[in-house]
Design a protein around this motif. Structure first.
Motif, PDB file in Angstrom:
ATOM      1  N   ASN A  85       0.817  -1.216   0.000  1.00  0.00           N
ATOM      2  CA  ASN A  85       0.000   0.000   0.000  1.00  0.00           C
ATOM      3  C   ASN A  85       0.858   1.276   0.000  1.00  0.00           C
ATOM      4  OD1 ASN A  85      -2.347   1.494   0.013  1.00  0.00           O
ATOM      5  ND2 ASN A  85      -2.609   1.395   2.239  1.00  0.00           N
ATOM      6  N   TYR A  86       1.759   1.398  -0.994  1.00  0.00           N
ATOM      7  CA  TYR A  86       2.593   2.596  -1.134  1.00  0.00           C
ATOM      8  C   TYR A  86       2.486   3.204  -2.536  1.00  0.00           C
ATOM      9  CZ  TYR A  86       4.728   0.420   2.963  1.00  0.00           C
ATOM     10  OH  TYR A  86       4.947  -0.173   4.191  1.00  0.00           O
ATOM     11  N   ASN A  90       5.312   2.752  -7.247  1.00  0.00           N
ATOM     12  CA  ASN A  90       6.366   2.739  -6.239  1.00  0.00           C
ATOM     13  C   ASN A  90       6.706   1.310  -5.807  1.00  0.00           C
ATOM     14  OD1 ASN A  90       6.204   5.502  -6.363  1.00  0.00           O
ATOM     15  ND2 ASN A  90       5.069   5.734  -4.448  1.00  0.00           N
ATOM     16  N   ARG A 324       9.755   0.468   2.893  1.00  0.00           N
ATOM     17  CA  ARG A 324       8.791   1.566   2.725  1.00  0.00           C
ATOM     18  C   ARG A 324       9.462   2.777   2.092  1.00  0.00           C
ATOM     19  NH1 ARG A 324       6.959   5.900   6.365  1.00  0.00           N
ATOM     20  NH2 ARG A 324       4.827   6.489   5.778  1.00  0.00           N
ATOM     21  N   TRP A 325      10.665   3.115   2.601  1.00  0.00           N
ATOM     22  CA  TRP A 325      11.360   4.279   2.046  1.00  0.00           C
ATOM     23  C   TRP A 325      11.864   3.994   0.632  1.00  0.00           C
ATOM     24  CZ3 TRP A 325       9.423   7.673   4.746  1.00  0.00           C
ATOM     25  CH2 TRP A 325       9.391   7.655   6.137  1.00  0.00           C
ATOM     26  N   LEU A 328       8.591   4.584  -1.466  1.00  0.00           N
ATOM     27  CA  LEU A 328       8.205   5.996  -1.497  1.00  0.00           C
ATOM     28  C   LEU A 328       9.307   6.870  -2.094  1.00  0.00           C
ATOM     29  CD1 LEU A 328       6.466   6.343   1.997  1.00  0.00           C
ATOM     30  CD2 LEU A 328       5.394   6.062  -0.246  1.00  0.00           C
TER      31      LEU A 328
END
Length: 525
Positions: A85-86, A90, A324-325, A328
């Motif tokens: 969910n990003y 991405n 995550r990074w 994103l």
């Protein structure tokens, strides 16, 4: 065992690419691509275990890669979370970049292994030729290490005293050492002198206390809540032990082939005791590191997972925030500041020459500073500062927060997917060929060991950050002290000790190690 691992590796590669192609045909390919990532990662682990002594750096890199970039989505998938969910683009980038780097890391590792097999000399042949100089190089470096270690422990004690009356977050935002600056400067020689000492091939009985103290020097950081320093120190010590065992095995094989039994015989570096410590220590260490998430928040571990497996899973899940990074960060790349030429892969080197103290003094360059600031976020070539400013916003960034970086993001921002392929290929080659390359001489081995101290962090930090030590004055100061002292001392003592033995040494064939008479004086270093 090796043929079985090789067969499993080929099977995993087949499953990876089969699952990957099938995933691309599905309406939501995330699960299939993650399956591909896991299979390729497992294949890389099998590749490392086929010859773990020579491929120990490759193995530990796979461990940290799973910890920082793969563990979170895998655990999230088992927990039924929407780990993707990003944003579709991405997440697809994050998964594709992981597939590329895993595949080309192994290809580079294979090339590194072939390069090593093509060399007829033993891995530490060059170091054995330098045996006389290495004796004094190690002797001087050992003295510098133990002296500088005193100042390292002084700084650690100050941190422990500070955390007794402050929180973990206050430590990171407010702590400043009150000790004289010279204490800090002298403490920085610890890591460099240790690597110089270890590069001189000390005996196991000499290396053990030095490595134990080096690991213990990171305990103060663990007490205040920092886990990375002690983990990196432990990985460094384990890597050195396995590399030395690799050197020992090759020496013994060469002696057996040449019919010179027992000339350079030494104890196994990875014996029953070391293996037992690993079996007992790894689970206990993982539990302790997982519990630190809650202990450093001041609640004594209350509110955390209730059992051992949950604590370990929670550790990998929280350390995996870099995924995550990574996702994103891809979406933030078009918004990164650009003021003329920008290169993030070699950003620290460019900023040093273009904005360092020399450039500031003679060319009027801007001082970028070292902490979070508006200038650091808009100028220079530091990807983590630019990315943190974009993703977290100005207020959080200036308050001291950050999201780190990753070599995957930096090389992609500079060179696209081709950058990921080439960087991974070169990195995989060096991870496997590195121990053999380091065995050519003491300087190369020192550089290899110093690189290992930060190599495993490039998954969540600068792409070439593990080489930044060559830009520091402390490194060159330590090198001048240790190498210069060794040259001066060896100039006066080594020629007299070798004396009439040199001719006899030149008459021996086979393994190019020093003659037996000399090994009594220089054994182990």
């Amino acid at each position: 065992m090796k043929p079985v691992l090789t067969l499993i590796r080929y099977g995993l590669i087949f499953l990876a690419f089969g699952g990957g192609f099938a995933a691309l045909l599905a309406p939501e390919p995330y699960g299939g691509l993650l399956f591909c990532v896991v299979c390729l990662w497992a294949a890389n682990v099998c590749f490392a275990l086929e010859d773990v002594r020579q491929r120990i750096l490759f193995f530990f890199f796979q461990v940290t890669l799973f910890t920082f970039l793969i563990g979170r989505p895998v655990i999230g998938a088992f927990l039924g979370e929407d780990w993707w969910n990003y944003g579709q683009d991405n997440v697809m980038f994050a998964l594709f970049s992981l597939i590329l780097t895993l595949a080309f890391l192994q290809l580079g590792g294979i090339l590194g292994g072939l390069k090593g097999c093509g060399e007829k000399r033993i891995a530490c042949w060059g170091l054995m030729k330098q045996r006389g100089f290495c004796y004094y190089f190690g002797w001087v470096s050992q003295i510098v290490f133990y002296l500088s270690l005193v100042f390292t422990f002084m700084l650690g004690q100050e941190k422990i005293a500070y955390i007794q009356t402050h929180t973990y977050y206050e430590y990171f935002s407010e702590f400043h050492s009150q000790l004289p600056y010279v204490v800090y400067e002298l403490s920085t020689l610890t890591k460099y002198s240790l690597c110089f000492f270890l590069a001189a091939l000390p005996k196991k009985s000499q290396a053990f206390p030095a490595l134990v103290l080096y690991v213990l020097s990171a305990v103060p950081e663990l007490i205040v809540g920092e886990r990375n320093p002690i983990v990196l120190n432990v990985l460094f010590a384990l890597s050195y032990y396995v590399i030395r065992d690799f050197f020992r095995r090759e020496q013994e094989a060469a002696e057996k082939e040449d019919g010179i039994q027992g000339q350079m015989r030494e104890k196994p570096w990875m014996g029953k005791f070391e293996k037992g410590v690993l079996i007992l220590g790894v689970p206990a260490g993982l539990v302790l590191l997982g519990a630190m998430n809650y202990i450093r928040e001041g609640n004594g571990g209350a509110g955390g997972p209730a059992n051992v497996l949950s604590i370990i899973a929670d550790l990998f899940y929280k350390q995996g925030v870099s995924f995550r990074w990574l996702a994103l960060g891809y979406g933030a790349i078009p918004f990164l500041p650009h003021h003329g030429f920008t290169n993030y892969t070699f950003g620290s080197f460019i900023d040093y020459f273009c904005n360092g103290s020399i450039a500031q003094k003679f060319f009027g360059a801007v001082n970028l500073g070292s902490s979070n600031s508006w200038i650091k976020a808009h100028y220079g070539n530091n990807f983590s500062h630019h990315l943190s400013y974009i993703l977290l916003g100005e207020s959080q960034y200036l308050a001291g927060h950050g999201c780190g970086s990753s070599y995957l993001l930096e090389v992609f921002a500079d060179y696209g997917y081709l950058g990921i392929i080439l960087f991974s290929l070169i990195l995989g080659f060096l991870l496997v060929y590195g121990p053999r390359l380091g065995g050519k001489n003491a300087l190369l081995f020192s550089v290899l060991l110093l690189s290992v101290t930060n190599l495993f962090l490039i998954l969540r930090a600068e792409a070439t950050g593990f080489l930044q030590f060559v830009l520091t004055m402390q490194f060159w100061a330590a090198f001048v002290i240790c190498c210069g002292g060794a040259l001066i001392i060896s100039h006066y003592f080594y020629p007299r000790k070798m004396g009439g033995m040199q001719h006899e040494g030149n008459q021996q064939g086979g393994n190019p190690s020093p003659p037996t008479e000399v090994s009594g004086d220089f054994e182990g270093i």
